[in-house]
Design a protein around this motif. Structure first.
Motif, mmCIF file in Angstrom:
data_model
loop_
_atom_site.group_PDB
_atom_site.id
_atom_site.type_symbol
_atom_site.label_atom_id
_atom_site.label_comp_id
_atom_site.label_asym_id
_atom_site.label_seq_id
_atom_site.Cartn_x
_atom_site.Cartn_y
_atom_site.Cartn_z
ATOM 1 N N ALA A 84 -53.329 42.425 -5.255
ATOM 2 C CA ALA A 84 -52.299 43.445 -5.070
ATOM 3 C C ALA A 84 -51.748 43.449 -3.650
ATOM 4 N N ALA B 66 -49.073 40.929 -3.494
ATOM 5 C CA ALA B 66 -47.913 41.399 -4.250
ATOM 6 C C ALA B 66 -47.134 42.444 -3.462
ATOM 7 N N HIS B 67 -47.858 43.343 -2.759
ATOM 8 C CA HIS B 67 -47.203 44.332 -1.890
ATOM 9 C C HIS B 67 -46.370 43.634 -0.820
ATOM 10 N N LEU C 151 -43.209 42.197 -2.349
ATOM 11 C CA LEU C 151 -42.235 43.237 -2.678
ATOM 12 C C LEU C 151 -41.580 43.780 -1.408
ATOM 13 N N LEU D 255 -45.897 43.733 -9.118
ATOM 14 C CA LEU D 255 -46.894 44.483 -8.357
ATOM 15 C C LEU D 255 -47.734 45.352 -9.290
ATOM 16 N N GLN E 224 -51.719 45.256 -9.570
ATOM 17 C CA GLN E 224 -52.561 46.429 -9.307
ATOM 18 C C GLN E 224 -53.561 46.633 -10.443
#
Length: 345
Positions: free
Chosen positions: A104, A107-108, A111, A322, A326
């Motif tokens: 995650a 991915a954060h 983004l 994302l 998560q």
């Protein structure tokens, strides 16, 4: 004739060769101008096969090339984040293969970087499993077919017995796949489209085959689970049960059940069909997918159209990517701690 969009390929795995390269070549005004695969030799093979004029020996060189306007990332997950960040910094549009990232946190970062570059298109290759029926399921739910959704049951198991003697696959290598487990993220992405995300979950996982030899013959310890059971509280109020396994020999094909106060919907993956029944009926019957709601694979078309400003990315945005990362990370946190955890950490 539209303006030429020149694309570079980083990682030419099976999905890239079978879907992305042909799909991009089918778009008017698109040229694939460069490729960088795992080795010089494999890059040259792909270039010869698809008529790509230039090869690169390393991905940063391709990403920084002035002739490349968009980058397609077809590598294993360990490179999705660094290549995406570098490409966006270099002013390139990005289409990255699923699974979005290793975890995650990555991915954060992806983004956040995409939000700093809103003029660039950022897209994750979507889950293809349910693309034909997604809009039909959304339509049925919106029309009240289920009533209030009570429970969800996702079973995505392999019918094979555990591969006891096979060599190490990249999906079993934590250094390459991160926290991704089997097809978990792909199926969860489909559920996101239908009923939204999970809030909390509790998971148990196990590793059946604990050691395998890698490509060099070195024995490696396996920590990526080959079986996972998950209970989740969905944001819509439903309770969900997920099972993913590579060791359930002779099990039925993958299926999803949606149970509501007024109806039930079953998706059968092997036939790509929907079945349903309403209160008062005795058994399920097939629900035909209305022609105007039937979906299909159009990833490359959507990517190019988004670059040209003809449409916005729907499948799959970095925001949704994302969300499934998560969920993926929450499964690992819960399994390690033995407790229920919040999906958003």
């Amino acid at each position: 004739m539209p303006e030429i969009i020149r694309v570079g390929i980083v990682g030419a795995g099976n999905n890239t060769r079978v879907r992305h390269i042909p799909g991009l070549k089918a778009q008017e005004g698109v040229e694939i101008v460069a490729v960088c695969n795992q080795s010089k030799e494999s890059s040259e093979r792909v270039a010869r096969e698809f008529g790509i004029p230039r090869t690169h020996t390393n991905w940063p060189e391709l990403v920084l090339s002035e002739e490349v306007a968009a980058v397609v990332i077809g590598t294993w997950p360990y490179l999705h984040c660094p290549v995406t960040l570098a490409a966006l910094d270099a002013g390139k549009h990005v289409l990255t293969e699923a699974r979005m990232a290793m975890n995650a946190r990555e991915a954060h970062l992806m983004l956040e970087k995409s939000r700093l570059n809103p003029h660039l298109v950022s897209q994750v290759v979507p889950s293809p499993f349910t693309s034909r029926v997604d809009c039909m399921i959304q339509h049925l739910i919106a029309e009240g077919y289920l009533g209030e959704i009570n429970t969800l049951d996702v079973r995505a198991n392999s019918a094979d017995f555990a591969d006891l003697g096979g060599s190490l696959h990249w999906r079993q290598d934590r250094d390459l796949s991160g926290l991704n487990i089997l097809t978990m993220g792909i199926w969860y992405e489909a559920i996101l489209r239908w009923i939204g995300e999970a809030r909390r979950l509790m998971a148990m996982t196990r590793v059946t085959v604990k050691q395998r030899k890698d490509a060099l013959g070195v024995v490696r310890t396996i920590t990526v689970p080959d079986h996972a059971d998950i209970l989740a509280e969905m944001a819509c109020g439903a309770q969900a049960r997920f099972q993913f396994s590579a060791v359930t020999g002779l099990s039925p094909a993958a299926e999803v059940w949606l149970f509501g106060t007024e109806g039930t919907i079953r998706y059968e993956a092997s036939s790509d069909k929907l079945f349903g029944g309403k209160r008062g009926e005795k058994q399920l019957k097939e629900i035909p997918v209305l022609p105007h709601l039937a979906g299909g694979w159009r990833v490359e078309e959507e990517f190019i159209n988004a670059i040209r400003g003809k449409e916005k990315v729907k499948l799959t945005t970095f925001e949704d990517g994302l969300k499934y990362m998560q969920f993926t990370e929450a499964v690992t946190r819960s399994a390690l701690s033995g407790t229920a955890v919040s999906v958003q950490g």
